[in-house]
Design a protein around this motif. Structure first.
Motif, mmCIF file in Angstrom:
data_model
loop_
_atom_site.group_PDB
_atom_site.id
_atom_site.type_symbol
_atom_site.label_atom_id
_atom_site.label_comp_id
_atom_site.label_asym_id
_atom_site.label_seq_id
_atom_site.Cartn_x
_atom_site.Cartn_y
_atom_site.Cartn_z
ATOM 1 N N VAL A 83 15.333 99.362 52.382
ATOM 2 C CA VAL A 83 13.949 99.327 52.853
ATOM 3 C C VAL A 83 13.453 100.733 53.158
ATOM 4 N N GLU A 85 14.405 103.419 51.775
ATOM 5 C CA GLU A 85 14.195 104.089 50.491
ATOM 6 C C GLU A 85 12.866 103.649 49.876
ATOM 7 N N VAL A 86 12.541 102.365 49.955
ATOM 8 C CA VAL A 86 11.249 101.876 49.460
ATOM 9 C C VAL A 86 10.120 102.560 50.228
ATOM 10 N N ARG A 89 9.586 106.109 49.050
ATOM 11 C CA ARG A 89 9.142 106.298 47.664
ATOM 12 C C ARG A 89 7.809 105.633 47.343
ATOM 13 N N THR A 90 7.146 105.061 48.327
ATOM 14 C CA THR A 90 5.871 104.396 48.081
ATOM 15 C C THR A 90 4.801 104.927 49.010
ATOM 16 N N GLY A 113 4.006 103.933 43.026
ATOM 17 C CA GLY A 113 4.453 102.852 43.889
ATOM 18 C C GLY A 113 3.603 102.801 45.140
ATOM 19 N N ARG A 115 2.481 100.303 48.781
ATOM 20 C CA ARG A 115 2.791 99.194 49.671
ATOM 21 C C ARG A 115 1.614 99.028 50.610
ATOM 22 N N LEU A 136 7.473 92.139 51.179
ATOM 23 C CA LEU A 136 8.569 92.802 51.861
ATOM 24 C C LEU A 136 8.224 92.859 53.345
#
Length: 147
Positions: A83, A85-86, A89-90, A113, A115, A136
């Protein structure tokens, strides 16, 4: 400084650092402590081994955590790392998520990317338009800088 092993009602284990036992209790009773995985505020203290400085001058060899205690080896630890890392990167576009996803899909905005938040209706509409989205859920602790 007291390092306590904590657990939420869902069974997620994590660590908390407090100035004293009473500080832990005050923060817990005030709803200031929550599980970093699910956001649950029903927190209980687990067993913690005390740190005793009995051998002044002697340096103890570094203790290695058993595999089950290493955060990187637990399912929760791997999930938290993924999570984070997401998040790294977003781009957070907030409540403009549906509009920005459409702009990217139609080539009107840079492909990247993103969110953010979307209502269930917006999510269904995006999927029906062929725009891949994935919910998520994030606990509040991950949305802010950890200290």
């Amino acid at each position: 400084m007291k390092v306590l092993n904590l657990r939420c009602a869902q069974g997620h284990g994590f660590e908390g650092w407090f100035g004293s036992e009473s500080e832990f209790e005050a923060q817990r009773d005030g709803g200031q402590i929550e599980c970093p995985l699910c956001g649950d505020k029903a927190i209980v203290k687990g067993l913690s081994a005390p740190r005793l400085n009995l051998g002044a001058g002697r340096e103890a060899p570094p203790a290695e955590l058993p595999p089950q205690m290493s955060q990187e080896r637990t399912p929760e630890g791997r999930w938290m790392r993924a999570v984070r890392e997401v998040l790294a990167r977003t781009e957070d576009v907030g409540d403009r998520f549906a509009q920005e996803a459409r702009r990217i899909h139609h080539g009107e905005a840079q492909d990247r990317g993103i969110r953010g938040q979307a209502t269930p209706e917006e999510t269904v509409a995006l999927l029906e338009e062929g725009i891949a989205v994935l919910p998520l859920p994030l606990p509040a602790a991950l949305k802010e800088t950890l200290q």
